[in-house]
Write an enzyme that holds these catalytic residues in place. Structure first.
Site, mmCIF file in Angstrom:
data_model
loop_
_atom_site.group_PDB
_atom_site.id
_atom_site.type_symbol
_atom_site.label_atom_id
_atom_site.label_comp_id
_atom_site.label_asym_id
_atom_site.label_seq_id
_atom_site.Cartn_x
_atom_site.Cartn_y
_atom_site.Cartn_z
ATOM 1 C CG HIS A 33 43.027 32.913 52.837
ATOM 2 N ND1 HIS A 33 42.262 34.277 52.694
ATOM 3 C CD2 HIS A 33 44.217 33.130 52.891
ATOM 4 C CE1 HIS A 33 42.969 34.928 52.775
ATOM 5 N NE2 HIS A 33 44.607 34.401 52.998
ATOM 6 N N GLY A 73 43.340 40.990 53.660
ATOM 7 C CA GLY A 73 43.618 42.134 53.298
ATOM 8 C C GLY A 73 45.304 42.247 52.684
ATOM 9 C CD GLU A 93 38.850 32.783 52.224
ATOM 10 O OE1 GLU A 93 38.932 32.208 53.252
ATOM 11 O OE2 GLU A 93 39.540 33.817 52.167
ATOM 12 C CG ASP A 98 24.100 38.338 34.396
ATOM 13 O OD1 ASP A 98 23.879 37.150 34.795
ATOM 14 O OD2 ASP A 98 25.188 38.917 34.364
ATOM 15 C CB SER A 99 19.574 40.926 30.536
ATOM 16 O OG SER A 99 20.123 40.479 29.449
ATOM 17 C CB SER A 127 22.484 41.682 26.796
ATOM 18 O OG SER A 127 22.783 40.746 27.768
ATOM 19 C CB CYS A 172 44.284 36.349 56.257
ATOM 20 S SG CYS A 172 45.967 36.385 55.706
ATOM 21 C CE1 TYR A 173 45.885 44.666 57.594
ATOM 22 C CE2 TYR A 173 43.415 44.565 58.143
ATOM 23 C CZ TYR A 173 44.799 45.439 58.037
ATOM 24 O OH TYR A 173 44.829 46.782 58.605
ATOM 25 C CE LYS A 229 26.711 34.663 34.337
ATOM 26 N NZ LYS A 229 26.872 36.200 33.775
#
Ligand code: XMP
Length: 516
Positions: A172, A55, A174, A230-231, A226, A82-83, A372
């Site tokens: 980090h 953060g 990640e 996703d849809s 759409s 980290c934070y 995604k």
């Protein structure tokens, strides 16, 4: 079987979604929640482990975000990053200070030495590169902890209290620049939290279909389709769950790309699905007239979407027994500001008017915890054709957020033509595989040119292509000059209204993928 879950408490760091993705990649389910989550809710969540994110704040500042210290008494392993690491150190009795000019302030790739006897670093080589981004450091570590990694500038790069299962890293894990960072996370999840890796798309699919059937009962579902990934995946999921009680409504808001409406219609008419196409472009353009602010465009489009749906629903004789479904995904939820990070862009499908929500029994968003790449996996699981599963993302507000300033029919026509040429040329080129998302943007700038013997004063078009796997960070694509040259020549020659073409060479961050 009880689902294994990791809780990620969000302190506003920029890599928070990446942490969640990495955990999911290890086949462990996780959710990101605000750091202020009450202890009772944390207990009810029943996490197998907790991760505190990084953060922007400093733990010694009076208003810095803090977690309820009761979290340390739950008997659940915790990894602070980290934070999050500094916070754990401070709350458990250590001391955190601002790094001095020559001590322990570290940014970027840093050679780091790990204690391989620590469970977090089990199976890793004794040293490697880690990604640092901190201006504070732990001057004194809490009782019960020992040092587990160090760098040249920082003796406290990682701390561990193995008995309680508490670990903290200044770097980090990640971020892909940290060598074997995923292995460290895997060690935490499997070796320390005891997870076994139960999160798979096949499993999610079966569970969600069963839950949707139970929830929807004999009701009907109207899905906002759409034609994007996703849809489309949601359409397949709902078709599996409720079959003919699903109706897919495709709203053409007039800000689609060239031929897109016809393509979507053709793709879905091949399936055995009830598909309705609504041409609402006049309505949307009227609402967008005079709107120039990007967030306002999104709001206007999101709201109008809702009202168009409501009109369709009424034609349909929809009742309070029926449901409205949309393909919201996890980054939409997070980026629209549910966590503690700044709101970068409000995704249009988080902007439904209350009247729309209240007209249905409920709004279903069954994909709102998936990333995604997970959506694509789910699509394959459901047997969707590969061209639908691998389509590049297209934002819900469409070309409206690729026209800077006011959106008009004329500008839409110019952009549609130019964008189609750019996409056609990239599609034909050898670099297509490197281009994760590519499109044209109509800037709000006009400039002087010369064509034939005459002066022109026309629009400047920007081309954008990014290379990325997750769309949360992205690099600009190194498209060969010859390809750019072909695009530029064709666009200026073939599209009336454009006399200058530029290529966007900014990564994300600091830019975003879209210009608005
Ligand atoms: P940014 O511009 O935030 O985009 O770097 C990241 C990804 O999200 C897509 N995007 C959107 N998708 N509604 C959507 O459905 C939106 O309002 C929206 N804004 C951005 C963008 O195309 C990229 O893939």
């Amino acid at each position: 079987m009880k689902q294994e879950k990791i809780l990620i408490l969000d302190f506003g760091g920029q890599y928070n979604q990446l942490i969640a993705r990495r955990v999911r990649e290890c086949s462990v389910y996780c959710e990101i929640r605000p750091y202020s989550m009450p202890l009772s809710e944390i207990r009810a969540f029943a996490p197998a482990g907790i991760i505190f994110t990084g953060g922007p704040s400093s733990v010694y500042l009076p208003d810095s975000p803090k977690v309820d210290p009761g979290v340390f008494a739950l008997g659940v392993p915790i990894l602070g990053i980290c934070y999050g690491c500094q916070l754990m150190a401070q709350l458990l009795g250590g001391e955190v200070t601002a790094a001095g000019a020559d001590t322990a302030r570290e940014y970027g790739k840093t050679r780091t030495h790990y204690d391989a006897a620590c469970r977090l670093f089990s199976g890793l080589p004794g040293e490697g590169i880690s990604w640092m981004s901190h201006g504070d450091y732990m001057a004194r570590i809490p009782a019960g902890f020992r040092l587990a990694a160090h760098t040249e500038a920082c003796p406290t790069a990682a701390i561990a209290d193995e008995a309680r299962g508490f670990y903290g890293v200044q770097f980090h894990p990640e971020v892909s620049h940290t060598e074997r960072g995923t292995q460290m996370l895997r060690n935490f999840l499997y070796g320390i939290c005891g997870c076994t890796g139960t999160w798979t798309m096949g499993d999610f699919c079966r569970r969600t279909v069963a839950q949707l059937r139970a929830r929807i009962g004999q009701g009907r579902v109207l899905l906002a389709l759409s034609g994007g990934v996703d849809s489309s995946v949601l359409a397949a999921l709902l078709a599996e769950a409720v079959g003919s009680r699903l109706t897919c409504v495709f709203v053409d808001h007039g800000c689609m790309r060239k031929n897109e409406g016809d393509e979507v219609q053709a793709a879905f008419q091949k399936w055995n699905i009830h598909f309705v196409r609504v041409d609402a472009s006049a309505r949307f353009l009227e609402k967008l007239a005079g709107v120039t602010d990007p967030q306002e465009k999104r709001r206007v489009i999101g709201a109008e979407f809702g009202y168009v749906f409501l009109d369709e629903a009424r034609k349909f004789g929809i009742t309070k027994a029926d449901f409205f479904a949309q393909g919201t995904i996890y980054p939409d939820v997070i980026e629209s500001g549910k966590g503690d990070a700044d709101v970068i862009k409000s995704h249009h499908n988080r902007l439904l008017p209350q009247e729309v929500i209240e007209s249905f029994q409920a709004v279903l968003e069954p994909l709102d915890h998936l990333f995604k790449d997970e959506i694509r996996q789910l699509g394959r699981e459901l047997g969707l054709p590969e061209y639908l599963v691998t389509r590049q993302p297209f934002p819900g507000p469409g070309l409206a957020i690729r026209i800077l300033g006011e959106v008009t029919r004329e500008k839409l026509d110019i952009l549609r033509e130019a964008d189609a040429i750019f996409r056609e040329e990239i599609g034909k080129s050898d670099c297509a595989a490197q281009c994760s998302q590519y499109f044209a943007v109509l800037t709000n700038a006009r400039s002087v040119g010369v064509m034939g013997d005459g002066r022109t004063y026309d629009n400047t078009l920007a081309l954008r292509s990014v290379t990325t796997s997750d769309f949360m960070t992205a690099d600009w694509t190194r498209i060969p000059y010859e390809v750019l040259d072909r695009c530029s020549t064709r666009i200026v020659n073939e599209v009336k209204g454009i006399n200058r073409v530029v290529y966007d060479i900014t990564s994300k961050p600091p830019a975003t993928v879209e210009w608005e």
